[in-house]
Design a protein around this motif. Structure first.
Motif, PDB file in Angstrom:
ATOM      1  N   PHE A 135     -41.007  22.279  20.942  1.00  0.00           N
ATOM      2  CA  PHE A 135     -39.870  22.047  20.045  1.00  0.00           C
ATOM      3  C   PHE A 135     -39.162  23.342  19.680  1.00  0.00           C
ATOM      4  CE2 PHE A 135     -43.652  21.415  17.080  1.00  0.00           C
ATOM      5  CZ  PHE A 135     -43.708  22.732  16.670  1.00  0.00           C
ATOM      6  N   TYR A 136     -39.579  24.451  20.271  1.00  0.00           N
ATOM      7  CA  TYR A 136     -38.811  25.685  20.177  1.00  0.00           C
ATOM      8  C   TYR A 136     -37.840  25.808  21.346  1.00  0.00           C
ATOM      9  CZ  TYR A 136     -42.183  26.982  16.583  1.00  0.00           C
ATOM     10  OH  TYR A 136     -42.956  27.004  15.446  1.00  0.00           O
ATOM     11  N   GLU A 137     -37.551  24.678  22.010  1.00  0.00           N
ATOM     12  CA  GLU A 137     -36.555  24.592  23.066  1.00  0.00           C
ATOM     13  C   GLU A 137     -35.693  23.359  22.815  1.00  0.00           C
ATOM     14  OE1 GLU A 137     -38.872  24.185  26.566  1.00  0.00           O
ATOM     15  OE2 GLU A 137     -39.583  26.262  26.584  1.00  0.00           O
ATOM     16  N   ARG A 138     -34.538  23.290  23.506  1.00  0.00           N
ATOM     17  CA  ARG A 138     -33.705  22.091  23.443  1.00  0.00           C
ATOM     18  C   ARG A 138     -34.438  20.945  24.106  1.00  0.00           C
ATOM     19  NH1 ARG A 138     -28.135  21.722  22.567  1.00  0.00           N
ATOM     20  NH2 ARG A 138     -28.456  19.527  23.032  1.00  0.00           N
ATOM     21  N   LEU A 139     -34.466  19.794  23.410  1.00  0.00           N
ATOM     22  CA  LEU A 139     -35.177  18.625  23.906  1.00  0.00           C
ATOM     23  C   LEU A 139     -34.272  17.421  24.115  1.00  0.00           C
ATOM     24  CD1 LEU A 139     -38.347  18.886  21.625  1.00  0.00           C
ATOM     25  CD2 LEU A 139     -38.210  19.444  24.052  1.00  0.00           C
ATOM     26  N   TYR A 140     -33.195  17.309  23.335  1.00  0.00           N
ATOM     27  CA  TYR A 140     -32.347  16.122  23.379  1.00  0.00           C
ATOM     28  C   TYR A 140     -30.884  16.538  23.426  1.00  0.00           C
ATOM     29  CZ  TYR A 140     -36.768  14.167  21.775  1.00  0.00           C
ATOM     30  OH  TYR A 140     -38.090  13.838  21.658  1.00  0.00           O
ATOM     31  N   THR A 141     -30.039  15.573  23.782  1.00  0.00           N
ATOM     32  CA  THR A 141     -28.616  15.852  23.903  1.00  0.00           C
ATOM     33  C   THR A 141     -27.982  16.060  22.531  1.00  0.00           C
ATOM     34  OG1 THR A 141     -28.163  13.465  23.912  1.00  0.00           O
ATOM     35  CG2 THR A 141     -28.420  14.561  26.052  1.00  0.00           C
ATOM     36  N   SER A 142     -26.830  16.659  22.520  1.00  0.00           N
ATOM     37  CA  SER A 142     -26.146  16.980  21.260  1.00  0.00           C
ATOM     38  C   SER A 142     -25.752  15.705  20.520  1.00  0.00           C
ATOM     39  CB  SER A 142     -24.901  17.827  21.533  1.00  0.00           C
ATOM     40  OG  SER A 142     -25.246  19.022  22.192  1.00  0.00           O
ATOM     41  N   GLY A 143     -25.975  15.712  19.212  1.00  0.00           N
ATOM     42  CA  GLY A 143     -25.573  14.598  18.370  1.00  0.00           C
ATOM     43  C   GLY A 143     -26.206  13.274  18.732  1.00  0.00           C
ATOM     44  N   SER A 144     -27.492  13.284  19.126  1.00  0.00           N
ATOM     45  CA  SER A 144     -28.131  12.049  19.571  1.00  0.00           C
ATOM     46  C   SER A 144     -29.208  11.545  18.618  1.00  0.00           C
ATOM     47  CB  SER A 144     -28.760  12.259  20.956  1.00  0.00           C
ATOM     48  OG  SER A 144     -29.726  13.294  20.913  1.00  0.00           O
ATOM     49  N   LEU A 145     -29.670  12.364  17.677  1.00  0.00           N
ATOM     50  CA  LEU A 145     -30.766  11.984  16.783  1.00  0.00           C
ATOM     51  C   LEU A 145     -30.250  11.721  15.376  1.00  0.00           C
ATOM     52  CD1 LEU A 145     -33.458  14.637  17.840  1.00  0.00           C
ATOM     53  CD2 LEU A 145     -33.067  12.354  18.801  1.00  0.00           C
ATOM     54  N   HIS A 146     -30.823  10.693  14.732  1.00  0.00           N
ATOM     55  CA  HIS A 146     -30.493  10.402  13.339  1.00  0.00           C
ATOM     56  C   HIS A 146     -31.539  10.951  12.376  1.00  0.00           C
ATOM     57  CE1 HIS A 146     -28.209   7.369  15.625  1.00  0.00           C
ATOM     58  NE2 HIS A 146     -27.350   7.427  14.627  1.00  0.00           N
ATOM     59  N   LEU A 147     -32.801  10.889  12.771  1.00  0.00           N
ATOM     60  CA  LEU A 147     -33.892  11.354  11.912  1.00  0.00           C
ATOM     61  C   LEU A 147     -34.901  12.107  12.766  1.00  0.00           C
ATOM     62  CD1 LEU A 147     -35.442  11.391   9.194  1.00  0.00           C
ATOM     63  CD2 LEU A 147     -36.494   9.221   9.887  1.00  0.00           C
ATOM     64  N   VAL A 148     -35.302  13.289  12.291  1.00  0.00           N
ATOM     65  CA  VAL A 148     -36.329  14.100  12.941  1.00  0.00           C
ATOM     66  C   VAL A 148     -37.488  14.266  11.969  1.00  0.00           C
ATOM     67  CG1 VAL A 148     -36.918  16.393  13.830  1.00  0.00           C
ATOM     68  CG2 VAL A 148     -34.747  15.341  14.445  1.00  0.00           C
ATOM     69  N   CYS A 149     -38.706  14.010  12.446  1.00  0.00           N
ATOM     70  CA  CYS A 149     -39.916  14.185  11.646  1.00  0.00           C
ATOM     71  C   CYS A 149     -40.838  15.170  12.357  1.00  0.00           C
ATOM     72  CB  CYS A 149     -40.642  12.857  11.441  1.00  0.00           C
ATOM     73  SG  CYS A 149     -39.656  11.583  10.624  1.00  0.00           S
ATOM     74  N   SER A 150     -41.586  15.908  11.568  1.00  0.00           N
ATOM     75  CA  SER A 150     -42.583  16.823  12.120  1.00  0.00           C
ATOM     76  C   SER A 150     -43.636  17.067  11.057  1.00  0.00           C
ATOM     77  CB  SER A 150     -41.941  18.143  12.558  1.00  0.00           C
ATOM     78  OG  SER A 150     -42.914  19.009  13.110  1.00  0.00           O
ATOM     79  N   SER A 151     -44.900  16.879  11.439  1.00  0.00           N
ATOM     80  CA  SER A 151     -45.988  16.993  10.470  1.00  0.00           C
ATOM     81  C   SER A 151     -47.059  17.936  11.004  1.00  0.00           C
ATOM     82  CB  SER A 151     -46.592  15.613  10.190  1.00  0.00           C
ATOM     83  OG  SER A 151     -47.734  15.725   9.365  1.00  0.00           O
ATOM     84  N   ASN A 152     -47.446  18.916  10.151  1.00  0.00           N
ATOM     85  CA  ASN A 152     -48.551  19.834  10.462  1.00  0.00           C
ATOM     86  C   ASN A 152     -48.383  20.527  11.814  1.00  0.00           C
ATOM     87  OD1 ASN A 152     -50.582  19.291   8.176  1.00  0.00           O
ATOM     88  ND2 ASN A 152     -50.141  17.232   8.914  1.00  0.00           N
ATOM     89  N   SER A 153     -47.161  20.939  12.115  1.00  0.00           N
ATOM     90  CA  SER A 153     -46.893  21.560  13.414  1.00  0.00           C
ATOM     91  C   SER A 153     -46.175  22.894  13.316  1.00  0.00           C
ATOM     92  CB  SER A 153     -46.064  20.612  14.290  1.00  0.00           C
ATOM     93  OG  SER A 153     -46.745  19.414  14.521  1.00  0.00           O
ATOM     94  N   LEU A 154     -45.299  23.046  12.361  1.00  0.00           N
ATOM     95  CA  LEU A 154     -44.411  24.208  12.352  1.00  0.00           C
ATOM     96  C   LEU A 154     -45.097  25.500  11.940  1.00  0.00           C
ATOM     97  CD1 LEU A 154     -41.186  22.566  10.908  1.00  0.00           C
ATOM     98  CD2 LEU A 154     -41.568  23.409  13.219  1.00  0.00           C
ATOM     99  N   HIS A 155     -46.322  25.442  11.425  1.00  0.00           N
ATOM    100  CA  HIS A 155     -47.038  26.691  11.140  1.00  0.00           C
ATOM    101  C   HIS A 155     -47.683  27.251  12.408  1.00  0.00           C
ATOM    102  CE1 HIS A 155     -49.757  23.270  10.346  1.00  0.00           C
ATOM    103  NE2 HIS A 155     -50.668  24.014  10.948  1.00  0.00           N
TER     104      HIS A 155
END
Length: 496
Positions: A135-155
């Protein structure tokens, strides 16, 4: 460690055994459950807003889904919130697309089976998909997601701090004095790497979200009023166990000095500053929770303690040190016996853990009014005075290269009256600044017209360069003075 190598080794323990992440993720499930109110509030706002929701469709992504029973927890909360809210307002629910993301080395086998069950258990349209990658790279097309969730990952960092790995600075030195001297440098390097990674994460998600989209994330951290003078609990524990193994001669000290646990626990102040400096999101809500009680329950026995460490770090340990897990388990059990329980009054952790380690849930709103990056200016056009049709459209053949100063005959100047040359009427080329002949004179067969300075034209025939004079005007022909013989070639002798 290189970023590519980190992607290959940074994943939770796979499978369904005692040391698998699926059987040792109770702390993570508890943290995800506490994110439920934030996700439900974000879903209600998205459905109620006509500017963010494409008619009849909502796309939700979980980044860092991992594996096991908690892989679908966040997206399941979102789907239920959509159905409950639409039932209350008496409107048909939108079609839902659920996208799960994690590194390619993640165990997606159980995740796929769970997705099939989730899709079949819903009466309404629920489309699912898996996206492997960081998720430190582009994964999806521009303006395609409404909600993004992430749990216990960004540390988890994208790689080891570059300042340490490049300069061969160990993160945790066996010598206590050397460790204390370097500790400030090491912690600052980890903080810079987290700032770089988290800023990149926000920039990428801002491109993938729709305007006014929502993001709910959680990560482990520390309180803002506590100075970062100690490593994270996971990093410190792993390093102490490995240090004991170095002292016993199980692993090589050089290997130990080049090992970095890619985890950083930021403070609330750091997180706020990074979000505000990046500028794509506004913080709608931030909640804090002390997970010490949950950790104490998960680490209450030596076997639970060891299994949790193996579930989180066994792949990265085996990749770096080789097959040393049997020795690691023995050293970890001894470490637990010495350190004790986190909430035990006699525990050495008592002064370290309670009140310093926090779980943090953040609700972020994508700002549609984010200033757009300035577009690059077009290349500057050349001044008009440097461009003329004669300079760009002239395709007259060039004379062959000279074979020496004596190979070209000297042409004597012509005598007699001539029609004055109108210098002002002739266009000026940008390359030479000489007047270009505007009158077109047919050349004899087998000859080539060559342009020279001034009003005179020449013909190149064979190995001789002879002048070609302009045609006589009507007035001159009336006087009987034909110049150039109506287009005939004139020899140099006749001009003498």
């Amino acid at each position: 460690m290189a970023s590519k190598q980190m992607k290959q080794m940074l994943h939770m323990n796979q499978g369904q055994g005692e040391t698998s992440y699926a059987h040792n993720s109770g702390i993570q499930i508890a943290e995800q459950t506490r994110m439920k109110p934030l996700i439900e509030a974000a879903i209600i706002e998205l459905i109620s807003s006509t500017s963010t929701l494409v008619p009849g469709k909502m796309v939700i992504a979980d980044m860092g889904c991992s594996t096991g029973p908690n892989a679908l927890t966040l997206v399941s909360i979102a789907v239920k919130a959509i159905q409950d809210h639409c039932f209350q307002v008496q409107r048909p629910p939108p079609e839902v697309c659920l996208l799960l993301n994690d590194l390619p080395t993640n165990d997606f086998n159980t995740v796929v089976k769970s997705l099939v069950m989730l899709r079949q258990s819903n009466e309404h349209v629920v489309v699912t998909g898996i996206t492997s990658g960081s998720f430190y790279e582009r994964l999806y097309t521009s303006g395609s997601l409404h909600l993004v969730c992430s749990s216990n990952s960004l540390h988890w960092l994208s790689k080891a701090p570059e300042d340490l790995s490049r300069n061969l600075i160990p993160a945790y030195d066996i010598n206590e004095d050397a460790r204390r001297q370097r500790q400030h440098i090491v912690l600052e390097a980890y903080a810079r790497q987290f700032r770089k990674d988290f800023t990149l994460f926000l920039k990428l998600r801002a491109k993938e979200l729709v305007p006014k989209g929502r993001m709910v994330v959680s990560l482990v951290g520390r309180r803002s009023d506590v100075t970062s003078t100690k490593f994270s609990y996971l990093s410190r524990t792993i390093s102490q166990i490995l240090s004991d193994m170095v002292s016993e001669g199980v692993i090589d000290k050089e290997k130990f000095d080049s090992f970095y646990v890619p985890v950083y626990e930021p403070s609330s102040k750091e997180v706020r500053e990074i979000i505000q400096e990046e500028g794509s999101f506004s913080i709608h809500e931030m909640q804090l929770h002390d997970p010490t009680t949950d950790m104490n329950n998960a680490l209450s026995t030596p076997s639970k303690f060891v299994n949790l460490l193996r579930a989180l770090c066994e792949p990265i340990l085996v990749q770096h040190f080789g097959d040393v897990m049997y020795e690691f388990v023995s050293a970890a059990e001894r470490h637990w016996g010495l350190e004790g329980n986190l909430l035990d009054p006699a525990s050495k952790h008592q002064e370290k853990a309670p009140g310093t380690r926090l779980a943090r849930w953040i609700r972020l709103d994508y700002q549609a009014t984010r200033p757009q990056e300035p577009k690059p200016l077009p290349p500057r056009a050349l001044p008009s005075r440097l461009w003329t049709p004669a300079a760009t459209t002239s395709r007259r053949p060039k004379p062959p290269p000279s074979r020496g100063p004596s190979s070209r005959p000297e042409i004597p100047a012509a005598t007699g009256s001539r029609r004055p040359w109108n210098e002002a009427a002739a266009p000026v080329t940008a390359a030479t600044g000489t007047a270009a002949v505007r009158r077109k004179i047919p050349a004899a067969p087998g000859t080539a017209t060559v342009q020279t300075q001034g009003p005179r034209r020449h013909l190149y025939q064979g190995h001789k360069l002879v002048p070609w004079l302009p045609l006589a005007t009507a007035e001159e022909r009336e006087r009987g003075g034909k110049r150039g013989g109506g287009g005939a070639r004139v020899s140099p002798e006749s001009l003498g």
